[in-house]
Design a protein around this motif. Structure first.
Motif, PDB file in Angstrom:
ATOM      1  N   SER A 255       0.823  -1.212   0.000  1.00  0.00           N
ATOM      2  CA  SER A 255       0.000   0.000   0.000  1.00  0.00           C
ATOM      3  C   SER A 255       0.856   1.261   0.000  1.00  0.00           C
ATOM      4  CB  SER A 255      -0.925   0.009   1.218  1.00  0.00           C
ATOM      5  OG  SER A 255      -0.180   0.019   2.420  1.00  0.00           O
ATOM      6  N   VAL A 256       2.004   1.221   0.685  1.00  0.00           N
ATOM      7  CA  VAL A 256       2.885   2.388   0.741  1.00  0.00           C
ATOM      8  C   VAL A 256       3.550   2.621  -0.610  1.00  0.00           C
ATOM      9  CG1 VAL A 256       4.886   3.416   1.868  1.00  0.00           C
ATOM     10  CG2 VAL A 256       3.286   2.025   3.199  1.00  0.00           C
ATOM     11  N   ALA A 257       4.026   1.538  -1.220  1.00  0.00           N
ATOM     12  CA  ALA A 257       4.682   1.660  -2.519  1.00  0.00           C
ATOM     13  C   ALA A 257       3.708   2.116  -3.600  1.00  0.00           C
ATOM     14  CB  ALA A 257       5.302   0.324  -2.910  1.00  0.00           C
ATOM     15  N   ALA A 258       2.417   1.778  -3.423  1.00  0.00           N
ATOM     16  CA  ALA A 258       1.412   2.091  -4.450  1.00  0.00           C
ATOM     17  C   ALA A 258       0.780   3.466  -4.277  1.00  0.00           C
ATOM     18  CB  ALA A 258       0.313   1.026  -4.434  1.00  0.00           C
ATOM     19  N   LEU A 259       1.132   4.202  -3.239  1.00  0.00           N
ATOM     20  CA  LEU A 259       0.569   5.537  -3.047  1.00  0.00           C
ATOM     21  C   LEU A 259       0.823   6.413  -4.270  1.00  0.00           C
ATOM     22  CD1 LEU A 259       1.480   6.510   0.625  1.00  0.00           C
ATOM     23  CD2 LEU A 259      -0.804   6.313  -0.326  1.00  0.00           C
ATOM     24  N   SER A 260      -0.177   7.201  -4.643  1.00  0.00           N
ATOM     25  CA  SER A 260      -0.029   8.051  -5.823  1.00  0.00           C
ATOM     26  C   SER A 260       1.150   9.003  -5.677  1.00  0.00           C
ATOM     27  CB  SER A 260      -1.317   8.852  -6.057  1.00  0.00           C
ATOM     28  OG  SER A 260      -1.637   9.641  -4.918  1.00  0.00           O
ATOM     29  N   ALA A 261       1.427   9.439  -4.429  1.00  0.00           N
ATOM     30  CA  ALA A 261       2.545  10.355  -4.209  1.00  0.00           C
ATOM     31  C   ALA A 261       3.897   9.691  -4.460  1.00  0.00           C
ATOM     32  CB  ALA A 261       2.497  10.875  -2.773  1.00  0.00           C
ATOM     33  N   HIS A 262       3.920   8.364  -4.424  1.00  0.00           N
ATOM     34  CA  HIS A 262       5.178   7.633  -4.582  1.00  0.00           C
ATOM     35  C   HIS A 262       5.336   6.971  -5.953  1.00  0.00           C
ATOM     36  CE1 HIS A 262       5.001   6.995   0.083  1.00  0.00           C
ATOM     37  NE2 HIS A 262       5.364   8.226  -0.247  1.00  0.00           N
ATOM     38  N   GLN A 263       4.227   6.869  -6.690  1.00  0.00           N
ATOM     39  CA  GLN A 263       4.252   6.075  -7.921  1.00  0.00           C
ATOM     40  C   GLN A 263       5.258   6.583  -8.948  1.00  0.00           C
ATOM     41  OE1 GLN A 263       0.146   5.945  -9.147  1.00  0.00           O
ATOM     42  NE2 GLN A 263      -0.274   4.092  -7.956  1.00  0.00           N
ATOM     43  N   ALA A 264       5.437   7.892  -9.036  1.00  0.00           N
ATOM     44  CA  ALA A 264       6.358   8.442 -10.029  1.00  0.00           C
ATOM     45  C   ALA A 264       7.811   8.261  -9.608  1.00  0.00           C
ATOM     46  CB  ALA A 264       6.069   9.921 -10.260  1.00  0.00           C
ATOM     47  N   ALA A 265       8.050   8.105  -8.302  1.00  0.00           N
ATOM     48  CA  ALA A 265       9.424   8.051  -7.797  1.00  0.00           C
ATOM     49  C   ALA A 265       9.926   6.633  -7.565  1.00  0.00           C
ATOM     50  CB  ALA A 265       9.525   8.837  -6.500  1.00  0.00           C
ATOM     51  N   LEU A 266       8.986   5.685  -7.395  1.00  0.00           N
ATOM     52  CA  LEU A 266       9.366   4.320  -7.032  1.00  0.00           C
ATOM     53  C   LEU A 266       8.967   3.323  -8.113  1.00  0.00           C
ATOM     54  CD1 LEU A 266       8.224   4.242  -3.278  1.00  0.00           C
ATOM     55  CD2 LEU A 266      10.450   4.909  -4.192  1.00  0.00           C
ATOM     56  N   ARG A 267       9.676   2.243  -8.152  1.00  0.00           N
ATOM     57  CA  ARG A 267       9.332   1.138  -9.051  1.00  0.00           C
ATOM     58  C   ARG A 267       9.295  -0.147  -8.233  1.00  0.00           C
ATOM     59  NH1 ARG A 267      10.881  -1.233 -14.078  1.00  0.00           N
ATOM     60  NH2 ARG A 267       9.739  -3.209 -14.159  1.00  0.00           N
ATOM     61  N   VAL A 268       8.131  -0.779  -8.243  1.00  0.00           N
ATOM     62  CA  VAL A 268       7.996  -2.076  -7.571  1.00  0.00           C
ATOM     63  C   VAL A 268       8.543  -3.142  -8.501  1.00  0.00           C
ATOM     64  CG1 VAL A 268       6.381  -3.774  -6.637  1.00  0.00           C
ATOM     65  CG2 VAL A 268       5.966  -1.323  -6.272  1.00  0.00           C
ATOM     66  N   LEU A 269       9.526  -3.885  -8.033  1.00  0.00           N
ATOM     67  CA  LEU A 269      10.158  -4.906  -8.869  1.00  0.00           C
ATOM     68  C   LEU A 269       9.235  -6.118  -9.028  1.00  0.00           C
ATOM     69  CD1 LEU A 269      13.814  -4.811  -7.478  1.00  0.00           C
ATOM     70  CD2 LEU A 269      12.905  -3.718  -9.546  1.00  0.00           C
ATOM     71  N   PRO A 270       9.216  -6.704 -10.219  1.00  0.00           N
ATOM     72  CA  PRO A 270       8.337  -7.853 -10.478  1.00  0.00           C
ATOM     73  C   PRO A 270       8.895  -9.144  -9.882  1.00  0.00           C
ATOM     74  CG  PRO A 270       9.614  -7.366 -12.432  1.00  0.00           C
ATOM     75  CD  PRO A 270       9.969  -6.304 -11.429  1.00  0.00           C
ATOM     76  N   LEU A 271       9.028  -9.136  -8.555  1.00  0.00           N
ATOM     77  CA  LEU A 271       9.539 -10.314  -7.856  1.00  0.00           C
ATOM     78  C   LEU A 271       8.434 -10.908  -6.998  1.00  0.00           C
ATOM     79  CD1 LEU A 271      12.954  -8.897  -6.573  1.00  0.00           C
ATOM     80  CD2 LEU A 271      12.593 -10.379  -8.538  1.00  0.00           C
ATOM     81  N   LYS A 272       8.266 -12.210  -7.080  1.00  0.00           N
ATOM     82  CA  LYS A 272       7.309 -12.866  -6.218  1.00  0.00           C
ATOM     83  C   LYS A 272       7.913 -12.973  -4.821  1.00  0.00           C
ATOM     84  CE  LYS A 272       4.881 -15.562  -9.735  1.00  0.00           C
ATOM     85  NZ  LYS A 272       4.464 -16.915 -10.189  1.00  0.00           N
ATOM     86  N   SER A 273       7.276 -12.326  -3.877  1.00  0.00           N
ATOM     87  CA  SER A 273       7.818 -12.267  -2.525  1.00  0.00           C
ATOM     88  C   SER A 273       7.098 -13.255  -1.626  1.00  0.00           C
ATOM     89  CB  SER A 273       7.678 -10.847  -1.960  1.00  0.00           C
ATOM     90  OG  SER A 273       8.080 -10.804  -0.620  1.00  0.00           O
TER      91      SER A 273
END
Length: 313
Positions: A255-273
Motif C-alpha cells: 500500500s505504501v509503494a502504491a501511493l499516488s505520491a510515490h508512484q512516479a518516484a518508485l518502481r515495484v520490482l516484479p519479484l514474487k515475494s
C-alpha cells in the motif's frame, strides 16, 4: 459500614484528582502548585483517603512522593473514572450538536503516510465540526501505554499482538514488495531477481523492531540471509526519499509503494515475494465508553479501508 458506603461517602472526585496530580508530579508541593491549593490541603486529602481505605498510597521521602502498589491501583481507577466522565460529557455534547466533539487518533509513521490521509479526508467531509487530533506514536509498548492512559481514543497501527484489555480488528493485510528508484538502472531491467539486488545499498527497518523482524522473515522465506542495511530507519519519508534517489533498494508494504505520491518516484520490482504479510489494525480499549464521534471515526476507517482494498484488487 460496608465498603461501598465508605467509598460513596468518603472518597470524592476532588480526592481522586489530587491523587492523580501527586502521582503525575511526584511531589505534594508540586501538585499543590498545579491545583492552586495549599500544600497542607493536599497532604491532608491524601492522609484522609489513606485512612478511609486503610492502605498507604504514597511513600514519602526527601525526593518526593512515590506511588505504592495500592496507589497504582487507585490511580488507574481515577484515570478510568475521569475518562468515563469525559466520554459522557462528549456524548451529551453530541446530543445537542451531532456535528461536534473530538477524536484523538494515534498512528505509527508508516500508517500516517499511507492510510490515515484518506480516512481523515472522508471523515472531515462527513463530520466537518469534529476536531481530529492525530498523533504520531512509536510502535511497540509505547503506543499501547498511550491507550491505557487514555491519552488517545484509538490506534491505527500495524500488528500489535494480543492484549486482553484491547479490542483489535484487522482492517486488511498485504504483502511486502521490493522497491527501487523509478529512474535507477535496476528499474530499467526487463528481467530481475533477488540475486541482482541482494548486495545493494539497503535501507531497512532495524531487525530488532516489529517491522524489521517481518522484513527479516521475508528474506529468509526467499532463501537469503537478511542483508546488513546501509541505513537503518523506521521513518517512512526518509526510506522513500533514499530509494527514490536511485542509490538504495528497500522493502515496503504494497500500500505504501502504491501511493499516488510515490508512484512516479518508485518502481515495484516484479519479484514474487514469499514470507509473512503485514496487517493494519484498529485498536481501542475494551469496556470503555466510546463517544459518538469516536464511533463514527471507527466506522469511517472500516469503510475507507474496504474501498482501498477493493481498488488494489
Amino acid at each position: 459500614m460496608d465498603w461501598s458506603d465508605r467509598i460513596g461517602r468518603r472518597i470524592k472526585l476532588r480526592d481522586l484528582h489530587i491523587v492523580m496530580a501527586v502521582a503525575d508530579t511526584g511531589s505534594m508541593a508540586k501538585a499543590a502548585a498545579r491545583l492552586r491549593i495549599s500544600h497542607p490541603a493536599v497532604s491532608k486529602a491524601i492522609s484522609e483517603i489513606e485512612g478511609t481505605l486503610g492502605v498507604r498510597l504514597f511513600d514519602r521521602g526527601s525526593q518526593g512522593a512515590e506511588l505504592t502498589a495500592y496507589g497504582e491501583v487507585l490511580l488507574r481507577c481515577g484515570i478510568n473514572v475521569f475518562d468515563e466522565m469525559q466520554q459522557g460529557l462528549r456524548s451529551l455534547q453530541h446530543l445537542s450538536d451531532p456535528n461536534s466533539g473530538e477524536v484523538r487518533v494515534g498512528c505509527t509513521d508508516i500508517i500516517l503516510h499511507s492510510l490515515v490521509p484518506a480516512i481523515v479526508r472522508e471523515f472531515s467531509k462527513a463530520h466537518p465540526g469534529v476536531q481530529l487530533d492525530v498523533k504520531l506514536t512509536n510502535p511497540g509498548g509505547h503506543q499501547i501505554q498511550e491507550l491505557r492512559e487514555r491519552k488517545i481514543d484509538l490506534l491505527i497501527t500495524r500488528a500489535t499482538g494480543q492484549h486482553e484489555d484491547f479490542h483489535s480488528e484487522v482492517l486488511f493485510d498485504e504483502p511486502f514488495v521490493f522497491v527501487v528508484g523509478a529512474q535507477s538502472e535496476l528499474a530499467r531491467k526487463r528481467r530481475i531477481d533477488l540475486t541482482d539486488i541482494i548486495k545493494g545499498n539497503w535501507v531497512l527497518p532495524p531487525y530488532d523492531s516489529a517491522p524489521g523482524a517481518l522484513v527479516g522473515e521475508v528474506f529468509r522465506a526467499n532463501g537469503f540471509s537478511p542483508p546488513k542495511p546501509l541505513v537503518k530507519t523506521i521513518a517512512i519519508q526518509l526510506t522513500v526519499s533514499l530509494i527514490a534517489s536511485g542509490e538504495f533498494v528497500g522493502i515496503l508494504p504494497m500500500s505504501v509503494a502504491a501511493l499516488s505520491a510515490h508512484q512516479a518516484a518508485l518502481r515495484v520490482l516484479p519479484l514474487k515475494s514469499a514470507g509473512p504479510r503485514i496487517s493494519a489494525e484498529i485498536v481501542f480499549l475494551k469496556n470503555r465508553t466510546l463517544g459518538p464521534a469516536v464511533a463514527s471515526f471507527i466506522d469511517c476507517t472500516r469503510e475507507v479501508t474496504k474501498s482501498l482494498v477493493r481498488v488494489r484488487r
